[in-house]
Design an enzyme around this catalytic site. Structure first.
Site, PDB file in Angstrom:
ATOM      1  N   SER A 112       0.854  -1.187   0.000  1.00  0.00           N
ATOM      2  CA  SER A 112       0.000   0.000   0.000  1.00  0.00           C
ATOM      3  C   SER A 112       0.885   1.230   0.000  1.00  0.00           C
ATOM      4  CB  SER A 112      -0.912   0.019   1.234  1.00  0.00           C
ATOM      5  OG  SER A 112      -0.162   0.327   2.385  1.00  0.00           O
ATOM      6  N   ALA A 114       1.154   3.213   2.146  1.00  0.00           N
ATOM      7  CA  ALA A 114       1.629   3.490   3.500  1.00  0.00           C
ATOM      8  C   ALA A 114       2.928   2.766   3.815  1.00  0.00           C
ATOM      9  CB  ALA A 114       0.563   3.076   4.521  1.00  0.00           C
ATOM     10  N   CYS A 115       3.284   1.732   3.023  1.00  0.00           N
ATOM     11  CA  CYS A 115       4.447   0.927   3.414  1.00  0.00           C
ATOM     12  C   CYS A 115       5.669   1.206   2.556  1.00  0.00           C
ATOM     13  CB  CYS A 115       4.102  -0.563   3.350  1.00  0.00           C
ATOM     14  SG  CYS A 115       3.921  -1.199   1.690  1.00  0.00           S
ATOM     15  N   GLY A 116       5.533   2.054   1.539  1.00  0.00           N
ATOM     16  CA  GLY A 116       6.716   2.441   0.779  1.00  0.00           C
ATOM     17  C   GLY A 116       7.129   1.492  -0.316  1.00  0.00           C
ATOM     18  N   ALA A 117       6.515   0.312  -0.405  1.00  0.00           N
ATOM     19  CA  ALA A 117       6.827  -0.670  -1.443  1.00  0.00           C
ATOM     20  C   ALA A 117       8.331  -0.881  -1.535  1.00  0.00           C
ATOM     21  CB  ALA A 117       6.233  -0.239  -2.791  1.00  0.00           C
TER      22      ALA A 117
END
Length: 272
Positions: A112, A114-117
């Site tokens: 997502s 939100a997690c920075g990939a």
């Protein structure tokens, strides 16, 4: 468990306050547990709108790359663990696998914003998604313009609550084949892909997808894995979503509204 709930609210209308009963979208946690014989592995917890939980789990497992064929799943059923009170058992879904539990991703959830990939090169790598680009599909722009109205007409829960995302699958003639709704846009798409997965319809070549919100990388990645060549959104895409669509040859349409659209990838996209 119901997909919507009734709550009492104070409403200001016409300059006067009154107490009324309103309907809101239900939201509850769903824990997914993988089982192989006596081995049990908690996969994670999703906040979802109750309903189509089996499709949600199947779609989530498929888009996470944990299963590739419906036959890998023996059964899915609510937990019957006596340690849980009856009202909580339906919020724990057990997935019984035919083969040993595969290695689970450390993050345990879909990527997502939100997690920075990870690095740009990695997220655009076809090998990372484990899927080949779907065959390109030419579509009539006039047909695309009709899809938002068809989506709205089919959003039963959204009309009742105003608080749900939707993912809808159409054929090349614009016929609505399936629609799923959820408080989470990722969940809505996972439910739709899970339906197609369990029905043996994947890959979804020759189909069009319309989502009710924005087009982010994580949704495009799910569409790529499902083999969907045309992704439409009523709102905006992100830059990484545009890059992913172009890397895989998808048609990406944003701001699809009555009488207007933007083509970000595919036929008609700017070349500079």
């Amino acid at each position: 468990m119901r997909a919507k709930a009734r709550v009492r609210v104070a409403r200001l209308e016409g300059g006067r306050w009154r107490e009324v009963v309103d309907e809101v979208a239900a939201e509850a946690p769903l824990e997914i547990r993988l089982r192989y014989r006596e081995e049990v592995a908690p996969l994670g917890v999703l906040l979802r709108t109750p309903g189509q939980d089996v499709e949600l789990a199947a779609g989530f497992l498929y888009t996470e790359g944990l299963v590739r064929e419906p036959g890998e799943i023996l059964a899915m059923a609510p937990c019957t663990d006596g340690s849980l009170p009856p009202e909580e058992r339906e919020n724990v879904l057990q997935v019984f696998l035919r083969r040993p539990i595969p290695p689970l991703p450390e993050r345990r959830f879909a990527i997502s914003s939100a997690c920075g990939a990870c690095g740009r090169g990695e997220v655009l790598d076809p090998a990372r998604l484990g899927s080949a680009p779907p065959p390109p599909l030419g579509v009539d722009p006039e047909l695309l313009l009709t899809l938002p109205q068809r989506l709205q007409e089919a959003q039963r829960l959204f009309r009742a609550t105003g608080g749900l995302h939707a993912a809808a699958l159409f054929d090349q003639e614009g016929r609505l084949l399936a629609l799923r709704e959820d408080v989470g846009r990722h969940n809505a798409l996972d439910k739709l892909i899970g339906w197609a997965f369990l029905e043996g319809r994947l890959p979804l070549h020759g189909h069009l997808l319309l989502v009710s919100g924005r087009a982010g990388y994580e949704l495009l990645a799910k569409a790529v894995m499902a083999g969907i060549p045309v992704f439409c959104a009523v709102s905006a895409p992100t830059s990484l979503a545009v890059a992913l669509a172009r890397a895989f040859g998808l048609t990406l349409v944003g701001f699809l509204r009555p009488g207007r659209m933007n083509i970000y990838a595919g036929p008609g996209e700017p070349r500079s």
